[in-house]
Design a protein around this motif. Structure first.
Motif, PDB file in Angstrom:
ATOM      1  N   SER A  81       0.554  -4.701 -10.743  1.00 54.02           N
ATOM      2  CA  SER A  81       1.468  -3.667 -10.282  1.00 54.02           C
ATOM      3  C   SER A  81       1.595  -2.599 -11.365  1.00 54.02           C
ATOM      4  O   SER A  81       1.293  -2.839 -12.533  1.00 54.02           O
ATOM      5  N   GLU A  82       2.047  -1.436 -10.931  1.00 59.53           N
ATOM      6  CA  GLU A  82       2.071  -0.304 -11.845  1.00 59.53           C
ATOM      7  C   GLU A  82       3.298   0.536 -11.539  1.00 59.53           C
ATOM      8  O   GLU A  82       3.599   0.790 -10.371  1.00 59.53           O
ATOM      9  N   LYS A  83       4.040   0.896 -12.555  1.00 58.92           N
ATOM     10  CA  LYS A  83       5.201   1.758 -12.339  1.00 58.92           C
ATOM     11  C   LYS A  83       5.320   2.671 -13.544  1.00 58.92           C
ATOM     12  O   LYS A  83       5.323   2.186 -14.686  1.00 58.92           O
ATOM     13  N   ASP A  84       5.438   3.978 -13.305  1.00 60.75           N
ATOM     14  CA  ASP A  84       5.447   4.956 -14.383  1.00 60.75           C
ATOM     15  C   ASP A  84       4.308   4.677 -15.346  1.00 60.75           C
ATOM     16  O   ASP A  84       3.186   4.570 -14.934  1.00 60.75           O
ATOM     17  N   GLY A 121       5.885  -3.910  -5.851  1.00 60.70           N
ATOM     18  CA  GLY A 121       5.354  -4.711  -6.953  1.00 60.70           C
ATOM     19  C   GLY A 121       4.531  -5.921  -6.537  1.00 60.70           C
ATOM     20  O   GLY A 121       4.154  -6.714  -7.373  1.00 60.70           O
ATOM     21  N   ASN A 128       3.793   0.382  -5.689  1.00 59.48           N
ATOM     22  CA  ASN A 128       4.605   0.659  -6.879  1.00 59.48           C
ATOM     23  C   ASN A 128       6.069   0.332  -6.651  1.00 59.48           C
ATOM     24  O   ASN A 128       6.781  -0.089  -7.549  1.00 59.48           O
ATOM     25  N   GLU A 129       6.483   0.522  -5.411  1.00 63.97           N
ATOM     26  CA  GLU A 129       7.877   0.261  -5.106  1.00 63.97           C
ATOM     27  C   GLU A 129       8.132  -1.248  -4.974  1.00 63.97           C
ATOM     28  O   GLU A 129       9.115  -1.772  -5.494  1.00 63.97           O
ATOM     29  N   ALA A 186       1.737   3.980  -3.319  1.00 64.30           N
ATOM     30  CA  ALA A 186       3.167   4.319  -3.415  1.00 64.30           C
ATOM     31  C   ALA A 186       4.021   3.117  -3.006  1.00 64.30           C
ATOM     32  O   ALA A 186       4.976   2.751  -3.702  1.00 64.30           O
ATOM     33  N   GLU A 213       1.868  -1.063 -21.676  1.00 63.93           N
ATOM     34  CA  GLU A 213       2.314   0.319 -21.500  1.00 63.93           C
ATOM     35  C   GLU A 213       1.244   1.266 -22.015  1.00 63.93           C
ATOM     36  O   GLU A 213       0.594   0.958 -23.014  1.00 63.93           O
ATOM     37  N   GLN A 215       3.997   1.900 -17.029  1.00 62.66           N
ATOM     38  CA  GLN A 215       3.949   0.466 -17.317  1.00 62.66           C
ATOM     39  C   GLN A 215       3.151  -0.282 -16.268  1.00 62.66           C
ATOM     40  O   GLN A 215       3.225   0.032 -15.091  1.00 62.66           O
TER      41      GLN A 215
END
Ligand code: ATP
Length: 564
Positions: free
Chosen positions: A500-503, A88, A85-86, A82, A441, A505
């Motif tokens: 890194s990973e977000k949603d 990066g 992800n915030e 968590a 993605e 992507q």
């Protein structure tokens, strides 16, 4: 030496983007480093622990690093993910956790470089049962005794994502500045020697002893050496202008580059990425033993696949799966046979032939290589006197199914790198660019679970600049002969590189090179290169290329000009 000294240098390096300042910082540090125990520590400046040709890169997967962090800092993996992800950057998270824990343990022993280097080196050597646990404990050992900033750089080193901007060329400049201040040609010598050794420890060690020691670095059969690269010509006229008249024309085979080395009784094979592929190509080893008559050599060749039934040459993709193969090797050698086309010699029986003119090198190749149909041969070659003759040769190459031709300067030495212009490639233009994947993605629906859209970048100096997003060109499943790359395979290649990973992507370490074709290039504020490819499409995956060999921003600007 304390690891903190390295950390201070990393910090100073990342605080400036000016090349000249970076060189100054490095040069000053190298003078200090030369007094230390091991010249191998220089690898750490580029986030490594081995020479460039050692394929056991650090690049520990993000997953493993997260596990080790969890074990070291007593934070759950979910929480780390968590936070990651915030922010990066896992390095920064490691620094943050270490800071918190640090307040509880103030009197810890300082971490020294030797410990960091040795542990990292052990990590890449461990294989087999229990390897994961061993690796985690080696990482934890470092992280629990690291100061916060040290933890940050250890984690970044583990992920091969140091972010201090020290490329080969910059380190070479720094060695020149540290040890050869007033010697103008030192940089060129260092560059040439670096290409022969591909080992910064060796280069650094020789440089600190002086020019004489540097001069002794030579090509050694069995140790990978960088190859000579081609410049591109759009027309035969341009090719003659670069190579002179007459020039040699050779078929440009669509296979992959292989350097065949023999030292004593040992034969070793390297790709242009300096990877050792000896065990993947037993057929090439035995052909070399049988049909090359010289005691010791380094030969430059293109290995091309052909169809067993029709005996026709196959495109590169057909045999690309042989490069990384670890099992069923003999079976694959039979079903995907290759022909070895030898086009140059770098070393022959006790002598480095790099300064020998092309024509004489070609004679050596013809003398020592015995042609055996569809097994081994000197590359098809013809000396061409004018454009007309070259045109006929070019057409015959295309008729044979080759990619195009290479033209070579008759009296030129063999020099590594792309800029030299001793060899020129000409092929029918499909506008395509080699680019590196920096992000991706996940797809949806039928393509759910796969990474199906890729953010690609070109190169500008040491920076990677984004130039578009490409999602077509790969296959959903294997068709026909199973040679094409699928989304699933690309996903498997990219996952271990995630930083890194977000949603839906991800960002990845720039490792995977693909060739991308497009309709045109437009100026665009959406990407950091300030250009965007319109209607891009992947033409092929290039496992034979390193990210530092991709298209540069200036090449792209040239293409844009041409469009106009
Ligand atoms: P491309 O993408 O056009 O294949 P490249 O970017 O891989 O080229 P270049 O150095 O630009 O690499 O082009 C030369 C490449 O062509 C060599 O690296 C080698 O693999 C291949 N090749 C095929 N036949 C020959 C030949 N006769 N002489 C030299 N190189 C050859």
């Amino acid at each position: 030496m304390d690891y903190a000294t390295f950390v201070e240098v990393y910090d100073r390096l990342s605080s400036t983007s000016k090349k000249i300042e970076k060189i100054g910082i490095l040069a000053e540090f190298l003078k200090r480093l030369q007094k230390e125990e091991s010249s191998e520590w220089i690898y750490l400046l580029r986030g490594k622990v081995t020479p460039d040709y050692d394929s056991r890169e650090l690049g520990i997967s993000t997953q493993l690093t997260l596990k080790a962090m969890s074990a070291s800092f007593g934070v759950s993996q979910e929480k780390i993910i968590a936070d990651f992800n915030e922010a990066g950057d896992i390095g920064e998270i490691a620094e943050r956790y270490s800071q918190k824990r640090r307040q509880r343990a103030l009197f810890m022993k300082k971490l020294d470089v030797k410990k960091v280097f040795d542990n990292l080196k052990m990590i890449i050597s461990i294989e087999g049962k229990g390897a994961v646990d061993r690796k985690i404990s080696l990482i934890s050992e470092l992280l629990t005794s690291a100061a916060p900033k040290e933890a940050k750089y250890i984690v970044r080193t583990l992920l091969s994502d140091l972010r201090v901007g020290v490329a080969d060329a910059l380190l070479i400049d720094a060695i020149a500045e540290a040890f050869f201040v007033n010697e103008d040609d030192a940089k060129q010598v260092l560059e040439e020697k670096y290409h022969l050794a591909n080992d910064f420890s060796l280069l650094f060690d020789a440089a600190r002893k002086g020019m004489l020691a540097l001069g002794e670095i030579d090509l050694v059969p069995g140790r990978p050496v960088s190859v000579m690269l081609a410049v591109k010509a759009d027309t035969l006229e341009e090719a003659f202008r670069i190579c002179g008249t007459p020039a040699a024309a050779e078929y440009k085979y669509d296979g992959f580059r292989m350097l065949i080395n023999k030292r004593g009784e040992d034969i070793t094979l390297f790709t242009r990425r300096l990877e050792n592929v000896t065990s993947q190509f037993p057929d090439v080893v035995s052909a070399a033993r049988k049909y090359i008559s010289a005691k010791e050599y380094v030969l430059d060749a293109e290995v091309v696949g052909y169809d067993l039934k029709t005996k026709k040459y196959l495109p590169f993709e057909a045999i690309s799966q042989r490069i990384k193969r670890k099992y069923d090797i003999d079976k694959l050698a039979k079903t995907l046979p290759v022909e070895i086309n030898i086009f140059d010699v770098l070393y022959h029986d006790g002598k480095n032939t790099l300064d020998t003119p092309y024509l004489e090198r070609r004679k050596i190749v013809e003398k020592i290589v015995k042609t055996q149909a569809l097994v081994i041969r000197p590359a098809v070659q013809k000396i061409v006197e004018d454009e007309e003759e070259a045109e006929v040769f070019y057409q015959s190459a295309l008729d044979e199914g080759e990619e195009g031709i290479m033209m070579k300067k008759l009296d030129a030495p063999y020099r590594q790198g792309r800029k030299v212009g001793y060899m020129v490639k000409i092929k029918p233009t499909i506008a395509d660019l080699d680019l590196v994947i920096v992000g991706a993605e996940y797809g949806t629906g039928k393509r759910g679970g796969w990474l199906t859209s890729y953010i690609v970048a070109c190169k500008d100096g040491e920076e990677f600049l984004e130039i578009g997003k490409v999602s077509s060109g790969l296959k959903e499943k294997k068709e026909n002969d199973g040679q094409e790359t699928t989304y699933e395979e690309m996903t498997k290649l990219l996952r271990p590189l995630i930083i890194s990973e977000k949603d839906n992507q991800i960002r990845v370490r720039p490792e995977i090179v693909i060739a991308v074709t497009y309709q045109n290039i437009q100026e665009s504020p959406s990407y950091s290169s300030e250009y965007a490819l319109r209607f891009p499409r992947i033409t092929r995956y290039r496992p034979d290329k390193k990210p530092d060999e991709i298209a540069t921003l200036s090449e792209i600007k040239k293409e844009v000009k041409k469009q106009r």
